[in-house]
Design a protein around this motif. Sequence first.
Motif: not given
Length: 599
Positions: A204-231
């Motif tokens: 959380v600390t790392l991500l909050r700090s990044a949001v205040e600078r150049q932002g965060v990028a997410v790379i999403a993989g097949e594990g999201v589908a496998r866990a049915d975690a799209r939402h």
Amino acid sequence: MRTQFRVVDFIVDFLSRQEVRHVFGVGGANIEDLYDALHVSADGPLGVVAKHEFSAATMADGYHRAAQRMPVVASTSGAGAMNLVPGLAELRSSYVPALALIGQPPRSLDGCGSFQETSGLAGSMDAARLFEEIAVHCVRVAEPAAITEELPRAYAAALAAPGPAVLLLPKDVQQALLAPWPRPGATARAGRPRSADADRARAVTLLRSAVERQGVAVIAGEGVARADARHQLAALAAALGARVAVVPDAKDVFDDRDPRHLGIAGVIGRAEVQAALEQASAVLLAGTRLPQMAGAGLHDHLKGVPVVCLDPRAPFLEPHEDLVRLSGDLAEEMSLLTGELLAPGAALQERNGAARALAENLRWEAPAALPEPRTEPPGGAPGPGTPEPAVPEAAALDMTTAARVIGAALPERSTVVSDAGNTGAVAIHHVAVPPGGRFIAAMGMGGMGHSFGAAVGAAFATGRRTCVLAGDGAFFMHGMEVHTAVEHQLPVTFVIFNNQSHGMCHTREQLFYAGDYSYNLFRPARIGDGMAAMFPGLDAVTARSAGELRAALDRAHAGRSPALICIEVDPAEVPPFRPFQHAIAAGTNRSANQGVVPG
């Protein structure tokens, strides 16, 4: 009324109790007792006979990926068992759970040179050692009574890993009588423990700090589908105000119409996606280890950037000084992380009221409180979220044009199954994911012809329209699974991009070698006409324009039967595969008509 029950009857009863509805396989002398038990069972699974054991395994693959159903595969001994190897290897490398039941010769013949012997005795090959290397669990059932423990154990192992579990079943063991058994209960997947609170707080600390600078990028993989975690992924991205790239085999885990969608990461991805990922102050990996196909060109850069990885498996980034791993259940970890990012009093909570509503409701709405990223990447090419103009009816068909027409015609909640090679690269970029649907691509072993069996499995799992996108090379390998779709009258549309070649191999010859030869160009084959003649009643046509392709797709999607559409394209067309584009940009002295430059 039956009073005696065999080991195979126990197997079928157990599968029924797990709500397994289909067994995919090919029969043979050393597995036929299982098929007999499937037949005599009043409410057992349906036995589906494939044309090849590899395709039986890919049916299992598509069955699970399309609907998270647990698949079961059956095969006889010898060559039948060996034909399963590449399919099980794909399941293992793509973390797809499955149970494989493989027949063996009777125990009394072990070490005696029996037909198809793989006991490991008297110099014979050892099937147990072979499948131990491919499966997450492999046991040879040596005594009939052991089945009551070994079958539940194998089933649970497949779910836990996840991956394929193998039981080797001698024929006499299958036929042996069993004493009455207690009715087996359902086997549940064991949950993973949550990550430590300290690790989550650091993330959380790392991500909050990044949001205040150049932002965060997410790379999403097949594990999201496998866990049915799209939402959960959508909620987390909204909380961070993050843009989301997807790996090639996870095209459907984030809405490609959302303005926050970046596109495909890795070797099939665009240069502007890579640039956007490199500009971020932190990167979050969700459901991916970032293998080479997904992270080529990024690994060295990410070693100097804070990374949060939500996946039970270690990413291909270690050693990394600023890596936080959250290895619990993916959906739960994303929800917990989102909740802490949006906790009362947090800066992100104040800015992202709409994101908080999304996290609470798990329902996607574009978060109005967040700035919308631009939808046109550098260079003016249409970016994610930008509708492409309609293709005119009279337009001739190249691979890209055909892919756009197909994507626009897909029914809601349908499944797309893309094969390997040039066709796969084009499909991943230019075929839109149908609303509420799935997009399946096998990137573990990348076996040609995977899509034909996988589509059959997906159609059995969902009962909805499934669309295969494959080249003629893949069709010649495993396209006879069209027969399986015809036998069961499944709603599968097979689209064959016929460039009279092994397209990617031909492209590589032209770009990376002398270019004055090709082992990979074929004599012309009229696939559409041939399949229409082979299967009376199958709607099999060749489409030569956008209008003809639309008409054929509309006809197929209006009914419940299988259909096949052949599209003849140029082998010189180069797909959006970054190594090819780099080679073209570097220049060549060979002429365009040799396939070096896309037309």
